[in-house]
Design an enzyme around this catalytic site. Structure first.
Site, PDB file in Angstrom:
ATOM      1  N   HIS A 362      43.720 -20.972-132.312  1.00 41.58           N
ATOM      2  CA  HIS A 362      43.174 -22.159-132.974  1.00 41.58           C
ATOM      3  C   HIS A 362      42.294 -23.007-132.055  1.00 41.58           C
ATOM      4  CE1 HIS A 362      45.287 -22.090-136.866  1.00 41.58           C
ATOM      5  NE2 HIS A 362      46.319 -21.605-136.213  1.00 41.58           N
ATOM      6  N   LYS A 557      36.626 -34.201-130.975  1.00 39.70           N
ATOM      7  CA  LYS A 557      36.398 -34.533-132.388  1.00 39.70           C
ATOM      8  C   LYS A 557      35.432 -35.705-132.535  1.00 39.70           C
ATOM      9  CE  LYS A 557      40.829 -32.611-133.889  1.00 39.70           C
ATOM     10  NZ  LYS A 557      40.351 -31.565-134.818  1.00 39.70           N
ATOM     11  N   LYS A 663      38.802 -29.905-147.600  1.00 39.35           N
ATOM     12  CA  LYS A 663      39.430 -30.798-148.582  1.00 39.35           C
ATOM     13  C   LYS A 663      38.446 -31.835-149.087  1.00 39.35           C
ATOM     14  CE  LYS A 663      43.619 -30.077-145.970  1.00 39.35           C
ATOM     15  NZ  LYS A 663      44.315 -30.528-144.759  1.00 39.35           N
TER      16      LYS A 663
END
Length: 812
Positions: A362, A557, A663
């Site tokens: 990951h 991020k 999502k």
């Protein structure tokens, strides 16, 4: 009880009790309340137990069917299962929502309030755990015979709150009121050993003499797939002491010493990701991983031997998926069980283990692949250390046989440098049949970066399985207004086959449909605005552009890039108050690891900027900034349906996949992002006109990072960014405190490993392009409809079918 009409000669058959009857019965006999005195939480428990009863029948039927057919079992080992509240999910999958609603309506109760009174299990922190939860749902929906294995954290991930803008960590208490969904399996207890030494028996066979033993006790939760036709199991382990109490010490008055074993044992399952900045914290983390992995493997072998005799055939009947490096200890542990407990010779044990094990990577961050100091590892796991050295000998032979000129020391699990480490990523790779990435870009980068040498030696081992999300949780349940509109328009087949959403594409050209789509978003934004006001006391304008970044706080991020651009936007609005500005609401949420100082400082900066901007009366509703505390699945279910813009702005080449991006897009938000992770594939599916891509690509990032990049020079060439950095240094956003954010200023000017400065201008320009598009709602809503219509491929059901076909060989 009411009976069904019977025909002559038939025995009387009794009609099963209604859901309402079951709820009332559980309220009285399980909760111990009558209807007149029951509070909302009592009704929640009673409803959960009633639904669980319905699930148990399918659970047992599924188990019998699997045993009868000999279907291959898949075991999914994960440190996290971010399952969220289970009641609404179970109601939906069992198709009992309307029956439950009618029952509560008759009593003047709100089903929504009953559902939200359920605690949100604190069993995960981010995408890793949520992916595992989506996979459990999809394995049951697709019909894979799956069991999830993890840890039953008593407190889980911490509860986040803010004090003067600083993150505070407090223990979660999700288990205080009990867990209505689980079954404690008192008969299923496995010993997990640590420490001690290894000796040899008379035949020279290694014998581990451990100095510490912890017992793993099983708790099972049924997980129903869509329509409840297949029900799998999530088994979580809770730690227990081998000796509950030293009665002699207790009777002598040394009460603390008497309970020491219990305290030490139970600490293993107290908290998810305890701080690892101390030696004690690092040891606890290692023990957590060993604890749940060893218990799970013992359980898997035990299950196999109930129906089979020859453990050499284990790989024919069992597939074990390692979700990231946390359960990588499975490689030597399964070898140990096969060799030491069941008498298999070492080489055969390793071959059998490798046939069973598969590893999902990951991350491309080397530090996130986990490595343990040799001293710690050997002290805790002396027998495993022996086995890993033997595995490294096999790897060395395979490297030499490949003839690719690779140095075996680069590939081996044991890194001899700097005192020595066990590299868990290498160990998982060497000991697995398949190694998969979680997006097309990530998989290709794995081959070129963190696993370059291993890929050269084992060229057929790496393959891709792009992540997916469950449409039941992330559209049907969390966005009932949108799912209702979709079902009214194209039917309900999309719930089990998300690619049917493609039928929505023509409606992007239908003005009436676009308006209904827009009204759904407007209603969701109203709901989120109420939630923000309840949480923070900040009033939002629901007609503004809702620009949202919710995820774990980490430098790669780039929440920092987002807030720096927000500060530049504030400056521009102040300099030109009559400009044609698009009103925006910037929404952040996410937790920083307790020992991650810079990430916590970024949270403080965002909160300080929010305080400055939100209290600027001259700005009004033109710009608002909020940071919602304690982000979890339940809050995500409110936030995601309300998003206009989804921030997926990681440094290209660092995000493995992302599932938040999926999502948001599924719920009609447009993405601003780099060409990173699954953004690449989202671009391919929604089309370049319906996504906002900015910044450097992965190859450019790698070149800049390796080519003497000087961040202070780039900041000086970027006036808007330079102005913001100067303001931070001067204390403009921190009430004159010039030292508060010195760590951030130093990071931007002197380090900037994740390249905020080089991407800043591109990010700014793209945001202004977004402002222009949003002002034309015909343009925006057309793009939004096309995002929802083209996200069908990103279903976790598709992902699970890929794993079952390409990795597990376990299609139902």
């Amino acid at each position: 009880m009411t009976t069904l009409p019977i025909e002559t000669g038939q025995k009387e058959r009794r009609r099963p009790p209604s859901l309402g009857d079951m709820i009332v019965r559980h309220l009285v006999y399980s909760v111990g309340k009558d209807q007149a005195h029951a509070v909302t939480r009592d009704w929640c428990v009673a409803l959960s137990l009633a639904i669980r009863d319905r699930m148990v029948d399918g659970w047992m039927t599924t188990t019998r069917r699997i045993y009868k057919s000999g279907q291959k079992r898949v075991y999914y080992l994960s440190m996290e299962f971010m399952i969220g509240r289970l009641l609404e999910d179970a109601l939906s999958n069992m198709e009992l929502t309307e029956e439950a609603r009618a029952f509560f309506d008759e009593r003047g109760l709100d089903l929504g309030e009953v559902l939200t009174s359920e605690p949100d299990p604190a069993l995960g922190n981010g995408g890793l755990g949520r992916l595992a939860a989506c996979f459990m749902d999809s394995m049951a929906t697709v019909g894979v015979a799956g069991i999830g294995y993890g840890i039953r954290y008593e407190h889980g991930i911490f509860r986040q709150s803010f004090q003067d803008g600083w993150q505070l960590e407090e223990p979660e208490d999700w288990l205080v009121g009990g867990n209505a969904w689980e079954f404690e399996r008192t008969e299923v207890v496995h010993p997990v050993n640590f420490g001690g030494y290894v000796s040899s028996d008379a035949n020279g066979k290694p014998v581990w003499n451990p100095s510490e033993r912890i017992m793993a006790a099983a708790f099972d939760t049924p997980i129903a797939g869509w329509k409840g036709q297949h029900v799998n199991t999530l088994r979580l382990w809770s730690a227990r002491p081998a000796e509950v109490l030293n009665l002699s010490q207790f009777n002598q008055g040394d009460f603390v010493a008497a309970a020491r074993q219990q305290i030490v044992a139970e600490s293993i399952t107290k908290v998810l990701y305890p701080g690892d900045h101390t030696p004690e914290g690092r040891e606890l983390r290692l023990k957590q991983e060993v604890f749940f992995t060893s218990a799970s493997l013992q359980d898997i072998v035990h299950r196999f031997l109930l129906n089979h005799e020859n453990l050499e055939k284990l790989g024919d009947h069992v597939a074990i998926q390692l979700n990231d490096t946390h359960p990588a200890i499975a490689v030597p542990e399964l070898v140990r069980l096969l060799e030491d407990v069941h008498g298999m010779d070492f080489r055969k044990a390793f071959d059998v283990a490798r046939a069973c094990l598969h590893y999902t990577n990951h991350t491309l961050l080397p530090e996130a692949l986990e490595r343990w100091p040799l001293e710690l590892f050997e002290r805790c796991l002396p027998r495993h250390m022996q086995i890993i050295r033997a595995i490294d000998d096999i790897a060395t032979a395979e490297v030499l046989a490949a003839g690719k000129g690779i140095d075996p020391n680069v590939v081996r699990a044991i890194d001899p440098h700097y005192g020595g480490f066990v590299r868990m990523g290498n160990l998982a790779f060497i000991g697995s049949s398949h190694v998969n990435g979680v997006s097309a870009l990530h998989t290709e980068l794995m081959k070129k970066t963190v696993f370059k040498d291993l890929h050269t030696v084992y060229p057929d081992r790496i393959l891709n399985q792009t992540n997916g999300i469950t449409p039941r949780r992330w559209l049907l349940e969390c966005n009932p207004r949108l799912s209702g509109l979709i079902t009214e328009t194209i039917g309900d087949g999309w719930v089990a086959d998300l690619e049917q959403l493609k039928a929505l594409e023509p409606y992007a050209e239908d003005a009436a449909f676009r308006e209904r789509f827009r009204r759904v978003k407007a209603d969701n934004k109203e709901r989120l605005s109420v939630y923000v006001q309840e949480q923070l006391g900040v009033k939002l304008d629901p007609t503004a552009l809702f620009d949202i970044q919710i995820k774990r706080i980490h430098e790669y991020k780039r929440q920092l890039l987002n807030i720096l651009e927000t500060m530049a936007l504030y400056n521009a609005m102040k300099a030109n108050p009559n400009g044609e500005w698009q009103p925006r609401v910037k929404i952040f949420a996410g937790k920083a690891a307790p020992s991650y100082t810079l990430a916590k400082l970024i949270i403080k900066l965002i909160n300080d900027v929010a305080d400055k901007i939100n209290n600027d009366s001259a700005l009004g509703d033109m710009l608002k900034v909020v940071f919602l505390p304690n982000y979890n699945v339940s809050s995500a279910e409110i936030i995601i349906p309300a998003a206009d813009l989804s921030e997926q702005i990681s440094t290209a080449g660092f995000e493995a996949s992302g599932t938040g991006n999926m999502k948001f897009a599924l719920n009609g938000a447009l993405t601003i992002g780099t060409l990173d992770g699954a953004n690449v594939e989202i671009l391919e599916h929604v089309g370049e006109d319906n996504i906002y891509i900015f910044g450097m690509e992965a190859e450019e990032v790698a070149q800049l990072q390796s080519g003497g990049y000087q961040p202070w020079v780039r900041v000086g060439e970027t006036p808007r960014l330079q102005d913001v950095v100067t303001q931070i240094s001067s204390g403009f956003f921190s009430h004159g405190d010039t030292e508060r954010f010195a760590g951030i200023v130093d990071n931007v000017l002197a380090h900037d490993y994740f390249l905020v400065a080089p991407d800043f201008d591109s990010y700014w320009s793209t945001q202004r392009w977004i402002d222009k598009d949003f002002r034309d709602q015909n343009v925006w809503q057309r793009k939004a409809v096309l995002n929802t219509a083209n996200m069908g491929w990103f279903s976790a059901d598709r992902t699970i079918r890929g794993y079952a076909k390409d990795i597990w060989n376990a299609l139902p």
